[in-house]
Write an enzyme that holds these catalytic residues in place. Sequence first.
Site, PDB file in Angstrom:
ATOM      1  N   ASP A   1      -7.528  -6.469   2.125  1.00 13.99           N
ATOM      2  CA  ASP A   1      -6.157  -6.689   2.265  1.00 13.99           C
ATOM      3  C   ASP A   1      -6.035  -8.001   1.711  1.00 13.99           C
ATOM      4  O   ASP A   1      -4.501  -8.277   1.872  1.00 13.99           O
ATOM      5  CB  ASP A   1      -5.736  -6.497   3.805  1.00 13.99           C
TER       6      ASP A   1
ATOM      7  N   ASP B   1      -5.546   3.035   2.949  1.00 14.46           N
ATOM      8  CA  ASP B   1      -4.730   1.983   2.526  1.00 14.46           C
ATOM      9  C   ASP B   1      -5.166   0.861   1.180  1.00 14.46           C
ATOM     10  O   ASP B   1      -4.124   0.426   0.772  1.00 14.46           O
ATOM     11  CB  ASP B   1      -4.735   1.077   3.730  1.00 14.46           C
TER      12      ASP B   1
HETATM   13  N1  GLY Z   1      -4.517  -0.183   8.468  1.00 14.54           N
HETATM   14  C1  GLY Z   1      -3.447  -0.726   7.945  1.00 14.54           C
HETATM   15  C2  GLY Z   1      -2.322  -0.284   8.729  1.00 14.54           C
HETATM   16  O1  GLY Z   1      -1.851  -0.323   9.542  1.00 14.54           O
HETATM   17  O2  GLY Z   1      -1.716   0.603   7.976  1.00 14.54           O
END
Ligand code: GLY
Length: 376
Positions: A105, A161
């Site tokens: 991220d 994600d």
């Molecule tokens: N995994 C990150 C979210 O909560 O979308």
Amino acid sequence: MNMNFEEMRLSCKEFTDDVSGKLMNKMPAALKKAEGLPFIPYTVRENEWAPGPFDGICWWTNGFWPGQMWAMYRMTGDDRYRQEAERAETRLDEAFCDFDHLHHDVGFMWLLSSGVNFRLTQNDRSRKRVLLAANLLAGRFNPNGFIRAWNEDRAGWAIIDCMMNLNLLYRASEWTGDPRFRMIAMRHADTAMDHFVRADGSCNHIVIFDPETGAVLDTPAGQGFAPGSAWSRGQAWALYGFALSYIHTGKKEYLTVSQRVADYYLSQVANDWIPRCDFRQPEGDDLRDACAGAIAACGLMELARLTETKRYFDAALATLGALEAHCAKWDPTSPAILTRCTGSYHGNDHNIAMIYADFFFTEAILKLRGDPFLFW
Ligand code: GLY
């Protein structure tokens, strides 16, 4: 009659102006509550901003607050938002020295902070931060064709994600002329098409690959209800993420997959447009995730623009209308905008505020306002 995106968005100007006005009224107080905090806002407790639950400055959502500030700067031109975005961006420098807690991220963290700053102000420090973050993300690539999401013993874990984090790599290739970043992003997106998106357009949240061979070992539930279920935020990440990969690369299959995921999403979203946390959670279980709706609205709007399909635009608009009417808090006492967000189906974080829900809601309103700036 066919309508282009410009005609579609002008057809709802009254709604856009109304919500824009509410954002402009609300956000100065939200900004004031963040000033001087020793953390970057994630959620709200007792009407005050609260931090992420772990990982400190490396908490994965820490790019969304500066992103939200840049979004408000785009909407208003008010320099206080730019200054707060830059304050948060500077705080993120500390995360670069905490390698053990960084993850895939870094895309969310630095694209919405430094990436936006560089593109709007040509700040060279911001450009260097983006390129450092892109190198960290590229360093997580497994040559079997995927980017590992998390650390410790999860060398083969990839999650849907990540489709949003790929945009950091596309930007790095664009800015450096070095195709490696884009090539890695496209390898990952191709793997995601093959192993995350199912034939019916629903998606796995997590795929665990054998890190030595690339063989698929397992597809656990992740933040959704169960293996084989359809976590709505995962659907939204795929919907918007593949549309953005198409925008950055022109590869037609990404657009087709984004539409397939969108069509599944639209077949499942309740008539009131606020997605259940998981489209396959048990009947009668009414757990919702407003955040999934906000992300999906952004993706649906891009699909409407790219394919001139009014059905996608109408769905995006209906979603934003439902979020505004049933999930938004415009009273400035509490700093966050959207309520009814859910961190994960089996967690305790149900019906909370989450900073990324506010960011995507605001991003969607900017799209309705006709702002051509793509944050990704
Ligand atoms: N995994 C990150 C979210 O909560 O979308």
